[in-house]
Design an enzyme around this catalytic site. Structure first.
Site, PDB file in Angstrom:
ATOM      1  N   ASP A 139       0.827  -1.202   0.000  1.00 47.20           N
ATOM      2  CA  ASP A 139       0.000   0.000   0.000  1.00 47.20           C
ATOM      3  C   ASP A 139       0.864   1.257   0.000  1.00 47.20           C
ATOM      4  O   ASP A 139       0.621   2.198  -0.753  1.00 47.20           O
ATOM      5  CB  ASP A 139      -0.916  -0.021   1.223  1.00 47.20           C
ATOM      6  CG  ASP A 139      -1.816   1.205   1.299  1.00 47.20           C
ATOM      7  OD1 ASP A 139      -2.660   1.376   0.410  1.00 47.20           O
ATOM      8  OD2 ASP A 139      -1.660   1.991   2.249  1.00 47.20           O
ATOM      9  N   GLU A 194      -2.001  -5.500  -3.432  1.00 48.99           N
ATOM     10  CA  GLU A 194      -1.043  -4.713  -2.647  1.00 48.99           C
ATOM     11  C   GLU A 194       0.074  -5.611  -2.118  1.00 48.99           C
ATOM     12  O   GLU A 194       1.252  -5.219  -2.128  1.00 48.99           O
ATOM     13  CB  GLU A 194      -1.757  -4.033  -1.480  1.00 48.99           C
ATOM     14  CG  GLU A 194      -2.692  -2.917  -1.895  1.00 48.99           C
ATOM     15  CD  GLU A 194      -3.488  -2.354  -0.729  1.00 48.99           C
ATOM     16  OE1 GLU A 194      -3.534  -1.123  -0.601  1.00 48.99           O
ATOM     17  OE2 GLU A 194      -4.042  -3.142   0.058  1.00 48.99           O
TER      18      GLU A 194
END
Length: 225
Positions: A44, A116
């Site tokens: 992320d 992610e």
């Protein structure tokens, strides 16, 4: 789980550490000593940096506010789910039988988180330059046009205009609950109109949840839901 060769071809990348990639694809429901949450946390942050730098260079004349809005339109669950689906990431997830029966391979939350995590794993294996190229190639192939008009749909504003015209009233947004660990909190927000809840949604930020709830409310009021 399919053989990873197909995933490597989709990413145009050869995995170096099988244990790391396996971890990135492992959902917590799979009941292993490891899962992809730590790599998701890393990925992320990496994607936030990659997209931020990409937009900074691509739009040299845009101010911070516009760049932030464009990035927010790309760096979110919906955006990552879109990229995950483009490489059929759901086929490779390691999930429990319960999640399998609950269509876990198509869930936006699982797909987004796994994407992610994969980015985090590739970053650890090969560094920022390599993972940036992979990420930007995926973004550009999935978004023919990258600008504020095409990416940023402000559902809250549209909903406000609709309710003021039809009801003479502006909707309010009510926080229902928050859940998840501190580094990965999620928020459930409801749209309230004329003292009635007309929609609710969950997002990784209050703003994201509000936009999702507003989008659902628009469909409901327009009779599209």
């Amino acid at each position: 789980m399919k053989h990873l060769k197909a995933l490597e071809q989709a990413l145009n990348y050869k995995f170096k550490q099988s244990d790391l990639i396996t971890e990135a694809l492992t959902h917590k429901s799979y009941k292993k000593p490891y899962n992809n949450e730590r790599l998701e946390f890393l990925g992320d942050a990496v994607l936030d940096l990659i997209v931020g730098e990409y937009l900074f260079k691509r739009f040299p004349k845009e101010d911070e506010g516009v760049l932030s809005k464009i990035r927010a339109s790309l760096v979110n669950e919906k955006g990552f789910t879109k990229l995950a689906r483009s490489i059929n990431l759901g086929d490779f997830l390691l999930i429990s039988s319960a999640e399998e029966n609950n269509e876990g391979r198509t869930k936006p939350s699982l797909l987004s988180n796994a994407f992610e995590a994969i980015i985090g794993a590739i970053y650890l294996e090969s560094g920022l330059e390599t993972v940036a190229k992979i990420s930007i190639d995926l973004i550009e192939s999935n978004y023919p046009t990258i600008d504020l008009n095409s990416l940023s749909k402000d559902f809250k504003t549209t909903l406000q205009e609709l309710t003021q015209a039809d009801f003479g009233e502006t909707p309010t947004y009510k926080l229902i609950k928050t859940f998840g660990p501190d580094h990965k909190k999620e928020f459930e927000i409801a749209v309230v109109l004329q003292n009635k809840t007309i929609s609710s949604a969950i997002g990784k930020s209050k703003k994201e949840a509000q936009q999702k709830a507003a989008e659902i409310a628009l469909k409901t009021l327009r009779g599209e839901a």
